[in-house]
Design a protein around this motif. Structure first.
Motif, PDB file in Angstrom:
ATOM      1  N   ASP A   1     -58.885  -3.896  59.653  1.00 26.33           N
ATOM      2  CA  ASP A   1     -59.388  -2.874  60.587  1.00 26.33           C
ATOM      3  C   ASP A   1     -60.518  -3.430  61.444  1.00 26.33           C
ATOM      4  OD1 ASP A   1     -57.567  -1.082  59.640  1.00 26.33           O
ATOM      5  OD2 ASP A   1     -58.960  -0.051  58.291  1.00 26.33           O
TER       6      ASP A   1
ATOM      7  N   HIS B   1     -52.760  -4.830  58.745  1.00 26.83           N
ATOM      8  CA  HIS B   1     -52.676  -4.592  57.304  1.00 26.83           C
ATOM      9  C   HIS B   1     -51.218  -4.506  56.862  1.00 26.83           C
ATOM     10  CE1 HIS B   1     -53.542  -3.210  53.306  1.00 26.83           C
ATOM     11  NE2 HIS B   1     -52.905  -2.067  53.512  1.00 26.83           N
TER      12      HIS B   1
ATOM     13  N   LYS C   1     -57.478  -4.210  53.770  1.00 26.03           N
ATOM     14  CA  LYS C   1     -57.314  -3.284  54.899  1.00 26.03           C
ATOM     15  C   LYS C   1     -58.605  -3.185  55.708  1.00 26.03           C
ATOM     16  CE  LYS C   1     -55.586   1.293  56.059  1.00 26.03           C
ATOM     17  NZ  LYS C   1     -56.558   1.534  57.122  1.00 26.03           N
TER      18      LYS C   1
END
Length: 565
Positions: free
Chosen positions: A104, A146, A100
């Motif tokens: 990001d 994600h 993740k």
């Protein structure tokens, strides 16, 4: 065949020289090679996932930081982000969990590019979370990387479920879950990062899986999701001390259907109703399917993409007008520009039939006809461009020139949208006779509910009837287009009526020399429709007419048989 002269073998860093020599001799491969990536995927991940996938960020950055990309319109940027920037990591995401944090980082990079424009304006008027919502919710539909990563890994798990005998499926099963199913596999120390990533996808897959009941031997009543109702798709009743653990124990071995007495004794009334409504067919195997079918169509404003982008910004109130810029601390004159007042006054004069102020225009538009919507949003976009040019120091445009540009844009767009098509001849629907040496059977189903199920059961009855009369070449005809599509392909084999569809196909393969399923218009299926209605009110379980037709379809048959075929 493997060309060993062109092959090379790769060892991990801790492999001893003696082990290398041994494996080279066993495989008869002399060359040893090492590369950081193979087929654009990292070979050795190591402890730092960010470092292993760093090349993805470099590729994306090179695609969006060029001088040409900076001068793209909003619509052009949307295409670049979706088709290029967010497409680059897709291959890696289908095999690895790129984490993740890494997703990001990529999203932040793309977000900065999206909000930067030719004037080096860097304010983010909306969060990336808002931009990544679905278009059906009023956003732009950018991917949440994600979530998309997990979905890609879940797709790999689904492939193993659908094709467990593939080479990759057999290798992974032999190593990680030799005595079970992939949905029962768990992470353990020492597993590869690829398998650990796939297990994350399988965890997401479990949230939407459901067992389709066949013989019930693989389904655990109290643990597996098999009831297509509720959030958990499991029984709401408490197990208590019941020794019954498999769905197979709930079936009557004589009829192959549900044993209503056993079901009623074990479950609460709401569960009883849900279980007895599940369609089953004797002799079919249990199989896992996806419970949620996300099909749907959403309406949209049919205008050029650049105008869609403008209307979206206007509807979200994120146009960079003087008032908004002043709230950021920039000292500007917040008076409305003169061309905006003048041009909107021209719209209110009746030329475009819009009386709402600019801020409310997107919401009032949906009350208008499509042609008016197109004219208004085209004008709004051009009006905004004129205002920006005046604010940049250009002279005020003549209203007639602005209106002329609007009309020209409309003509160009409509000429592309509404191409002249030759008129279609009127449709004439009539039942048609079959080719020689073939028998046609029209079927239809009728009931108070579950129309899909009734049509499928009617198909089974038609197949049984064809078998009884000894026909070998059959054409089955129905007005249910979805059912015909399902019978001719495997599209709906995992649906709630999939067991009946597979049974129908299996019976045809077993009993007939040749067969086909055909779709017909309702007007060509009136005889079967009337018989289905008769069957609903009839007290007889089966009715058969050999030498004459029932009175309810006599007129229909006469009409179908009249005239040339």
């Amino acid at each position: 065949m493997v060309n060993k002269e062109k092959s090379a073998i790769m060892f991990s860093k801790g492999t001893s020289s003696s082990a290398k020599r041994k494996f080279k001799g066993l495989l008869h491969i002399a060359d040893e090679a090492f590369s950081d990536r193979y087929l654009s995927l990292p070979v050795h991940l190591g402890r730092s996932i960010t470092s292993a996938f760093g090349y993805l960020k470099e590729k994306i950055w090179k695609k969006i930081q060029g001088w040409k990309e900076k001068f793209l319109s909003r619509a052009g940027k949307e295409i670049l982000v979706k088709a290029v920037a967010q497409a680059i990591p897709m291959y890696a995401m289908s095999c690895f969990d790129i984490t993740k944090t890494f997703c990001d980082d990529i999203s932040s990079m793309v977000c900065r590019y999206w909000w930067n424009n030719q004037d080096d304006e860097r304010h983010h008027w909306l969060s990336w979370q808002c931009l990544s919502n679905a278009k059906s919710k009023g956003s732009l539909g950018f991917r949440d990387l994600h979530i998309f990563n997990l979905a890609m890994l879940a797709k790999q798990g689904w492939r193993f479920l659908q094709d467990p005998e593939s080479l990759c499926g057999r290798v992974l099963r032999a190593k990680y879950f030799p005595n079970g199913n992939i949905v029962d596999a768990v992470a353990a120390p020492g597993i590869s990062y690829t398998w650990r990533s796939i297990l994350k996808g399988v965890g997401l897959l479990k949230e939407g899986l459901i067992w389709r009941v066949g013989d019930g031997t693989k389904i655990k009543i109290w643990h597996d999701p098999w009831i297509p109702f509720g959030d958990t798709r499991r029984p709401r009743s408490l197990r208590g001390r019941s020794p019954i653990s498999l769905v197979a124990d709930l079936l009557d071995p004589t009829t192959g259907d549900w044993d209503a007495d056993i079901v009623a004794s074990l479950f609460q009334p709401e569960d009883v109703h849900s279980i007895l409504s599940i369609n089953i067919c004797d002799g079919m195997e249990d199989n896992l399917a996806w419970h949620f079918d996300p099909r749907g169509q959403f309406g949209e404003l049919n205008v050029p993409t650049k105008i869609k982008m403008f209307v979206w910004r206007l509807a979200h109130n994120i146009l960079a007008n003087r008032m908004k810029i002043s709230r950021l601390g920039v000292d500007l004159d917040t008076k409305r520009p003169r061309p905006a007042r003048f041009s909107w006054g021209w719209v209110n004069s009746g030329n475009l039939s819009c009386s709402a102020p600019p801020a409310r225009a997107p919401f009032e538009l949906w009350k208008k006809d499509e042609d008016i919507q197109l004219r208004v949003v085209t004008f709004l976009c051009e009006w905004w461009n004129v205002c920006n040019k005046v604010n940049a120091g250009e002279s005020i445009a003549d209203p007639k020139v602005v209106c002329s540009k609007v009309e020209k844009s409309l003509v160009e767009f409509l000429s592309l949208k509404r191409k002249e098509k030759p008129p279609k001849p009127p449709d004439v629907h009539k039942w048609e006779k079959t080719p020689d040496n073939h028998v046609k059977i029209n079927f239809d189903g009728s009931c108070q509910c579950r129309s899909w199920w009734s049509e499928a059961v009617a198909c089974i009855a038609a197949i049984s009837g064809a078998n009884k009369i000894g026909a070998n070449r059959i054409i089955f005809e129905s007005e249910a287009s979805n059912l015909v599509q399902a019978l001719k392909s495997k599209t709906y084999d995992m649906s709630s009526v999939g067991v009946v569809i597979k049974e129908a196909r299996s019976l045809c393969n077993l009993n007939f020399e040749s067969f086909d399923f055909s779709f017909c218009h309702r007007a060509c299926n009136n005889a079967a429709h009337e018989l289905a209605k008769l069957g609903v009110i009839s007290e007889s379980m089966d009715s058969y007419w050999d030498d004459h037709a029932p009175s309810c379809i006599a007129t229909v048959l006469a009409r179908d048989l009249a005239g040339p075929f």
